[in-house]
Design a protein around this motif. Structure first.
Motif, PDB file in Angstrom:
ATOM      1  N   SER A   1       0.843  -1.199   0.000  1.00  0.00           N
ATOM      2  CA  SER A   1       0.000   0.000   0.000  1.00  0.00           C
ATOM      3  C   SER A   1       0.877   1.247   0.000  1.00  0.00           C
ATOM      4  O   SER A   1       1.135   1.845   1.050  1.00  0.00           O
ATOM      5  CB  SER A   1      -0.933   0.000   1.211  1.00  0.00           C
ATOM      6  OG  SER A   1      -1.849  -1.055   1.144  1.00  0.00           O
TER       7      SER A   1
ATOM      8  N   VAL B   1      -4.716  -5.212  -8.710  1.00  0.00           N
ATOM      9  CA  VAL B   1      -4.265  -4.848 -10.050  1.00  0.00           C
ATOM     10  C   VAL B   1      -2.813  -5.255 -10.242  1.00  0.00           C
ATOM     11  O   VAL B   1      -2.066  -5.453  -9.284  1.00  0.00           O
ATOM     12  CB  VAL B   1      -4.420  -3.330 -10.308  1.00  0.00           C
ATOM     13  CG1 VAL B   1      -5.871  -2.906 -10.208  1.00  0.00           C
ATOM     14  CG2 VAL B   1      -3.567  -2.521  -9.319  1.00  0.00           C
TER      15      VAL B   1
ATOM     16  N   SER C   1       4.737   4.537  -5.093  1.00  0.00           N
ATOM     17  CA  SER C   1       3.896   3.768  -6.014  1.00  0.00           C
ATOM     18  C   SER C   1       4.715   3.194  -7.159  1.00  0.00           C
ATOM     19  O   SER C   1       4.546   2.031  -7.542  1.00  0.00           O
ATOM     20  CB  SER C   1       2.774   4.653  -6.566  1.00  0.00           C
ATOM     21  OG  SER C   1       1.888   5.047  -5.534  1.00  0.00           O
TER      22      SER C   1
ATOM     23  N   GLY D   1      -1.710  -1.793 -14.172  1.00  0.00           N
ATOM     24  CA  GLY D   1      -3.036  -1.293 -13.839  1.00  0.00           C
ATOM     25  C   GLY D   1      -4.178  -2.209 -14.220  1.00  0.00           C
ATOM     26  O   GLY D   1      -5.338  -1.927 -13.891  1.00  0.00           O
TER      27      GLY D   1
ATOM     28  N   ARG E   1       5.453  -0.964  -7.765  1.00  0.00           N
ATOM     29  CA  ARG E   1       5.228  -1.613  -9.066  1.00  0.00           C
ATOM     30  C   ARG E   1       6.521  -2.188  -9.617  1.00  0.00           C
ATOM     31  O   ARG E   1       6.535  -3.254 -10.240  1.00  0.00           O
ATOM     32  CB  ARG E   1       4.612  -0.607 -10.035  1.00  0.00           C
ATOM     33  CG  ARG E   1       3.184  -0.217  -9.661  1.00  0.00           C
ATOM     34  CD  ARG E   1       2.747   1.067 -10.317  1.00  0.00           C
ATOM     35  NE  ARG E   1       2.784   0.974 -11.767  1.00  0.00           N
ATOM     36  CZ  ARG E   1       2.904   2.021 -12.580  1.00  0.00           C
ATOM     37  NH1 ARG E   1       3.034   3.248 -12.071  1.00  0.00           N
ATOM     38  NH2 ARG E   1       2.915   1.849 -13.882  1.00  0.00           N
TER      39      ARG E   1
ATOM     40  N   THR F   1      -6.792  -5.190 -14.051  1.00  0.00           N
ATOM     41  CA  THR F   1      -7.426  -5.873 -12.926  1.00  0.00           C
ATOM     42  C   THR F   1      -7.031  -7.341 -12.896  1.00  0.00           C
ATOM     43  O   THR F   1      -7.091  -8.042 -13.900  1.00  0.00           O
ATOM     44  CB  THR F   1      -8.955  -5.751 -13.021  1.00  0.00           C
ATOM     45  OG1 THR F   1      -9.314  -4.369 -13.000  1.00  0.00           O
ATOM     46  CG2 THR F   1      -9.627  -6.468 -11.861  1.00  0.00           C
TER      47      THR F   1
ATOM     48  N   THR G   1      -3.244  -2.914  -5.116  1.00  0.00           N
ATOM     49  CA  THR G   1      -4.666  -2.579  -5.178  1.00  0.00           C
ATOM     50  C   THR G   1      -4.869  -1.226  -5.838  1.00  0.00           C
ATOM     51  O   THR G   1      -3.975  -0.374  -5.829  1.00  0.00           O
ATOM     52  CB  THR G   1      -5.284  -2.559  -3.764  1.00  0.00           C
ATOM     53  OG1 THR G   1      -6.661  -2.185  -3.856  1.00  0.00           O
ATOM     54  CG2 THR G   1      -4.569  -1.567  -2.867  1.00  0.00           C
ATOM     55  N   ASN G   2      -6.052  -1.047  -6.398  1.00  0.00           N
ATOM     56  CA  ASN G   2      -6.392   0.253  -6.982  1.00  0.00           C
ATOM     57  C   ASN G   2      -6.951   1.208  -5.935  1.00  0.00           C
ATOM     58  O   ASN G   2      -7.412   2.302  -6.246  1.00  0.00           O
ATOM     59  CB  ASN G   2      -7.378   0.087  -8.126  1.00  0.00           C
ATOM     60  CG  ASN G   2      -8.734  -0.426  -7.677  1.00  0.00           C
ATOM     61  OD1 ASN G   2      -8.912  -0.811  -6.521  1.00  0.00           O
ATOM     62  ND2 ASN G   2      -9.692  -0.453  -8.577  1.00  0.00           N
ATOM     63  N   GLY G   3      -6.954   0.787  -4.662  1.00  0.00           N
ATOM     64  CA  GLY G   3      -7.441   1.638  -3.588  1.00  0.00           C
ATOM     65  C   GLY G   3      -8.932   1.533  -3.348  1.00  0.00           C
ATOM     66  O   GLY G   3      -9.465   2.162  -2.440  1.00  0.00           O
ATOM     67  N   GLU G   4      -9.605   0.744  -4.158  1.00  0.00           N
ATOM     68  CA  GLU G   4     -11.048   0.583  -3.991  1.00  0.00           C
ATOM     69  C   GLU G   4     -11.385  -0.886  -3.735  1.00  0.00           C
ATOM     70  O   GLU G   4     -11.345  -1.337  -2.599  1.00  0.00           O
ATOM     71  CB  GLU G   4     -11.783   1.130  -5.217  1.00  0.00           C
ATOM     72  CG  GLU G   4     -11.590   2.640  -5.381  1.00  0.00           C
ATOM     73  CD  GLU G   4     -12.370   3.214  -6.539  1.00  0.00           C
ATOM     74  OE1 GLU G   4     -13.122   2.464  -7.188  1.00  0.00           O
ATOM     75  OE2 GLU G   4     -12.222   4.422  -6.804  1.00  0.00           O
TER      76      GLU G   4
END
Length: 256
Positions: A37, A68, A44, A72, A48, A74, A61-64
């Motif tokens: 995170s 991912v 970030s 990016g 990656r 899914t 995660t995409n934060g939601e």
């Protein structure tokens, strides 16, 4: 950013920002299948990069609600209850920022000045106590200064080693601060009293420069004369510059 600056970031020797990306990426080395995170641009990119190279089991995660990949795309579903299970079970490694941090890793993102009448209101405590007591937390500070590295934080948001130890086993079970990365170097808490020390300095940075920018005495000074932050490999530089950050946005945080 000028065209010349952007072009310079895409070719040639590693910039200070590239070293910072590498130092952040190294925070997740050997972490296994945990949720990375990163909070902030350079962390970030670092997360990656770690996923693309030496830590392929990392979860991003995409934060939601989704997991991912480094590009990016899914890869899976991460419902909120599963996210909380990872948070409270030590299966998440956060890299946060800090408005203040002290020698034992206590972090402040809430306010500057007295709690009753602060001189400046910041983000608020938010999830920092839960993060720091339930899963590993590292820090990214793009501008190392004595205003950030202070003898005593004005408000404890993230819990440091001294306060976790004072609270007992329930607080220390998952508490860990692997590293603090700044524009000057990498710092950790691998000392007998769990106080901050220099782990490595970025190329061109001196011990004197770090001392002047830190509001408390640091350990690791002798070793720092010899320890330099790991240089990016040619393959890592290509990934950073061509795939992960082709627009060189990292230079906005750490100018070349």
């Amino acid at each position: 950013m000028t065209t010349a600056t952007t072009a310079g970031a895409a070719t040639g020797a590693a910039t200070r920002a590239d070293y910072c990306v590498i130092a952040c990426a190294e925070a997740w080395r050997d972490n296994g299948e945990v949720l990375a995170s990163p909070m902030g641009l350079i962390p970030s990119i670092g997360a990656r990069l770690a996923r693309r190279t030496f830590s392929p089991d990392l979860l991003l995660t995409n934060g939601e609600a989704f997991l991912v990949g480094p590009d990016g795309a899914t890869e899976g579903w991460l419902p909120y209850h599963r996210h909380l299970t990872m948070v409270t079970g030590g299966k998440r490694h956060v890299m946060m920022g800090a408005s203040q941090i002290d020698r034992f890793g206590n972090q402040n993102i809430s306010c500057i000045g007295d709690w009753e009448q602060p001189a400046r209101q910041l983000l608020g405590v938010r999830g920092a106590p839960v993060n720091t007591l339930n899963n590993p937390v590292s820090y990214w500070i793009p501008k190392h200064s004595s205003r950030v590295f202070v003898e005593r934080v004005d408000m404890v948001s993230g819990v440091g080693y001294d306060r976790a130890a004072a609270a007992g086993p329930s607080a220390t079970r998952y508490h860990r601060i692997p590293r603090v990365v700044t524009n000057l170097g990498v710092f950790d808490f691998e000392t007998p009293d769990r106080s901050m020390r220099i782990a490595s300095l970025h190329p061109g940075v001196t011990v004197e420069e770090v001392r002047a920018a830190t509001g408390f005495d640091l350990g690791g000074i002798d070793a720092a004369e010899r320890a330099s932050t790991r240089e990016p490999t040619p393959a890592e530089l290509r990934l950073i510059r061509e795939d992960l950050d082709p627009r060189a946005t990292r230079l906005r945080e750490v100018p070349a």
